[in-house]
Design a protein around this motif. Structure first.
Motif, PDB file in Angstrom:
ATOM      1  N   ASN A 260       0.854  -1.195   0.000  1.00 58.64           N
ATOM      2  CA  ASN A 260       0.000   0.000   0.000  1.00 58.64           C
ATOM      3  C   ASN A 260       0.888   1.242   0.000  1.00 58.64           C
ATOM      4  O   ASN A 260       1.535   1.545   0.998  1.00 58.64           O
ATOM      5  CB  ASN A 260      -0.900   0.008   1.244  1.00 58.64           C
ATOM      6  CG  ASN A 260      -1.691  -1.276   1.377  1.00 58.64           C
ATOM      7  OD1 ASN A 260      -2.545  -1.576   0.564  1.00 58.64           O
ATOM      8  ND2 ASN A 260      -1.389  -2.061   2.409  1.00 58.64           N
ATOM      9  N   LEU A 261       0.890   1.953  -1.109  1.00 58.16           N
ATOM     10  CA  LEU A 261       1.826   3.057  -1.283  1.00 58.16           C
ATOM     11  C   LEU A 261       1.443   4.323  -0.522  1.00 58.16           C
ATOM     12  O   LEU A 261       2.109   5.340  -0.635  1.00 58.16           O
ATOM     13  CB  LEU A 261       1.950   3.385  -2.777  1.00 58.16           C
ATOM     14  CG  LEU A 261       2.461   2.252  -3.666  1.00 58.16           C
ATOM     15  CD1 LEU A 261       2.558   2.723  -5.108  1.00 58.16           C
ATOM     16  CD2 LEU A 261       3.819   1.748  -3.179  1.00 58.16           C
ATOM     17  N   ASP A 262       0.349   4.288   0.264  1.00 53.87           N
ATOM     18  CA  ASP A 262      -0.111   5.507   0.930  1.00 53.87           C
ATOM     19  C   ASP A 262       0.277   5.553   2.409  1.00 53.87           C
ATOM     20  O   ASP A 262      -0.250   6.368   3.167  1.00 53.87           O
ATOM     21  CB  ASP A 262      -1.630   5.638   0.800  1.00 53.87           C
ATOM     22  CG  ASP A 262      -2.370   4.427   1.356  1.00 53.87           C
ATOM     23  OD1 ASP A 262      -1.705   3.407   1.610  1.00 53.87           O
ATOM     24  OD2 ASP A 262      -3.598   4.523   1.531  1.00 53.87           O
ATOM     25  N   ILE A 263       1.207   4.689   2.848  1.00 52.89           N
ATOM     26  CA  ILE A 263       1.561   4.685   4.276  1.00 52.89           C
ATOM     27  C   ILE A 263       3.059   4.956   4.470  1.00 52.89           C
ATOM     28  O   ILE A 263       3.683   4.404   5.380  1.00 52.89           O
ATOM     29  CB  ILE A 263       1.160   3.361   4.954  1.00 52.89           C
ATOM     30  CG1 ILE A 263       1.742   2.149   4.223  1.00 52.89           C
ATOM     31  CG2 ILE A 263      -0.333   3.249   5.048  1.00 52.89           C
ATOM     32  CD1 ILE A 263       1.455   0.840   4.930  1.00 52.89           C
ATOM     33  N   PHE A 264       3.608   5.787   3.604  1.00 51.65           N
ATOM     34  CA  PHE A 264       4.995   6.209   3.762  1.00 51.65           C
ATOM     35  C   PHE A 264       5.020   7.614   4.358  1.00 51.65           C
ATOM     36  O   PHE A 264       4.130   8.419   4.090  1.00 51.65           O
ATOM     37  CB  PHE A 264       5.722   6.194   2.421  1.00 51.65           C
ATOM     38  CG  PHE A 264       6.125   4.818   1.977  1.00 51.65           C
ATOM     39  CD1 PHE A 264       7.301   4.245   2.441  1.00 51.65           C
ATOM     40  CD2 PHE A 264       5.326   4.095   1.103  1.00 51.65           C
ATOM     41  CE1 PHE A 264       7.666   2.976   2.035  1.00 51.65           C
ATOM     42  CE2 PHE A 264       5.681   2.830   0.691  1.00 51.65           C
ATOM     43  CZ  PHE A 264       6.867   2.265   1.167  1.00 51.65           C
ATOM     44  N   PRO A 265       6.026   7.950   5.181  1.00 55.22           N
ATOM     45  CA  PRO A 265       7.131   7.080   5.607  1.00 55.22           C
ATOM     46  C   PRO A 265       6.684   6.051   6.628  1.00 55.22           C
ATOM     47  O   PRO A 265       5.662   6.227   7.291  1.00 55.22           O
ATOM     48  CB  PRO A 265       8.127   8.077   6.220  1.00 55.22           C
ATOM     49  CG  PRO A 265       7.259   9.186   6.726  1.00 55.22           C
ATOM     50  CD  PRO A 265       6.142   9.316   5.731  1.00 55.22           C
ATOM     51  N   VAL A 266       7.463   4.980   6.757  1.00 54.49           N
ATOM     52  CA  VAL A 266       7.161   3.932   7.734  1.00 54.49           C
ATOM     53  C   VAL A 266       7.573   4.451   9.111  1.00 54.49           C
ATOM     54  O   VAL A 266       8.739   4.784   9.340  1.00 54.49           O
ATOM     55  CB  VAL A 266       7.920   2.634   7.403  1.00 54.49           C
ATOM     56  CG1 VAL A 266       7.580   1.548   8.413  1.00 54.49           C
ATOM     57  CG2 VAL A 266       7.589   2.174   5.996  1.00 54.49           C
TER      58      VAL A 266
END
Length: 418
Positions: free
Chosen positions: A244-250
């Motif tokens: 899921n590319l919408d939870i950066f940064p980790v």
């Protein structure tokens, strides 16, 4: 001097080829010919040559490709280039290898030789034991040095006959010996890790993982914020970020923390392959969230990113440092210094568009009825010999197999040869 321009020049017959060198050492190929169709026919093999042949083989792991950084690896590439008359490009950042040759056969031979040579070289080189990764504490190398010394002399006493070198940059013990010696070193490292694994009793007494809300198992203490998690939970958090590319940064999942997880933690938690996947995903998230301000290099699998030119600005060239492709930052096609974006797109869709435009309204320009080649007649008689070998009557475009038949037709039907 790179052999690549020499390979390119072998493709051009009946046309002129110009190699223009850029400031970064890459070259732009410019083709010039009498007919647009000739340029279009030459363009495809040149583009295929420039794309090269990407070396993909399951046995070529990152640790094996790392050999290409060494002096022996560099000499191996140079030797293969001379032997196969190809050019081999090694992207040190992405560990990507591409082979450029004047034919598919030459590139295939070079690829096979490269794979065999690397595997043989790896087999003969030192074995590796990693001190960073799953199941190992982040200070594993420090504990090994404390127990065996910086030169690992204590380890040499435990395993006679082996030679050890510590790579402090990559947290790796290099072994010159056999696989049994490597297994013994791995067992010793695991014993040290097991003896020192008391992370659950450290920190501020936390025993519950903030992610799974269960008792911490195989605990890992984040360096940035010192919060304790199950190692597996952190791995799953990173894998979720990859999907899921919408939870950066980790970030740390502890309540009210949200501190970004540091690179040192990510490298300790994840395997090399997973870490690279996470990096590519984070880059994709950045590009996706830029609102079109950034785009990836159009070359397949190329990780480079460039800034898109504004709608009211000219498209500047983006010269990729990884694959050396030149891209127009406005229309995102190949860079076209002598044409506008609109004209170049029109040319891409129809390579003969400029030729058709030039032919309009010209009575002295016609098309061969046999091969479709464009012919311009400036003076002379009405007998035309096309490059396809047919003899054409310029007046009515009837064609013949010999010049005598064509002249006979001109005299009988049109009463003159002029």
């Amino acid at each position: 001097m790179s052999p690549l321009p020499e390979i390119v020049n072998t493709l051009f017959t009946g046309a002129d080829c110009f190699l223009e060198e850029n400031e970064n050492g890459s070259c732009r190929v410019r083709i010039s010919a009498n007919a647009t169709k000739t340029v279009a026919e030459l363009r495809r093999p040149v583009e295929e040559l420039m794309n090269g042949r990407t070396v993909k083989h399951a046995s070529l792991t990152p640790s094996i490709l790392q050999h290409l950084f060494s002096r022996d690896g560099i000499n191996l590439l140079r030797s293969l280039q001379r032997e196969t008359r190809t050019y081999i490009s090694f992207d040190r950042r992405s560990l990507n290898v591409r082979i450029f040759g004047s034919s598919d056969d030459a590139a295939a031979v070079a690829e096979q030789k490269l794979i065999q040579s690397l595997l043989s070289y790896h087999e003969s080189k030192q074995l590796e034991v990693r001190l960073r990764g799953r199941g190992l504490p982040p200070d594993m190398m420090k504990e090994v040095v404390k127990k065996f010394g910086p030169d690992l002399h204590g380890l040499k006493e435990k395993i006679p006959g082996a030679e050890f070198t510590l790579n402090t940059r990559h947290h790796i013990i290099l072994i010159r010996g056999d696989k049994d010696m490597k297994q013994k070193v791995e067992e010793i490292v695991l014993e040290i890790a097991k003896a020192g694994r008391d992370l659950a009793e450290r920190s501020d007494g936390e025993v519950t993982c903030p992610i799974c809300l269960c008792e911490v198992e195989d605990g890992y203490l984040l360096e940035g914020c010192s919060h304790l998690f199950c190692r597996l939970c952190l791995v799953e958090q990173c894998e979720s970020a990859i999907r899921n590319l919408d939870i950066f940064p980790v970030c740390c999942a502890h309540q009210d923390c949200k501190a970004p997880i540091l690179l040192t933690d990510l490298k300790s938690i994840l395997s090399t392959e997973k870490f690279e996947e996470l990096f590519r995903a984070s880059l994709g998230a950045f590009v996706a969230s830029s609102g079109g301000a950034y785009r990836f290099c159009p070359s397949p699998d190329c990780p480079s990113v460039y800034r898109v030119a504004g709608p009211d600005t000219l498209g500047e060239p983006f010269v990729c440092g990884a694959c050396y492709a030149e891209t127009c930052t406005r229309c995102h096609l190949e860079y076209h210094p002598y044409l506008s974006c609109e004209k170049y797109r029109e040319f891409k869709e129809d390579p003969d568009s400029s030729l058709k435009e030039w032919c309009k309204g010209k009575d002295q320009v016609k098309t061969c009825p046999v091969c479709g080649y464009t012919i311009e007649k400036i003076d002379g008689c009405n007998h035309i010999e096309c490059k396809c070998g047919r003899h054409v009557c310029w007046v009515c475009l009837e064609f013949f197999s010999s010049s005598d038949d064509c002249y006979g037709h001109l005299r009988a039907v049109h009463m003159a040869i002029i």
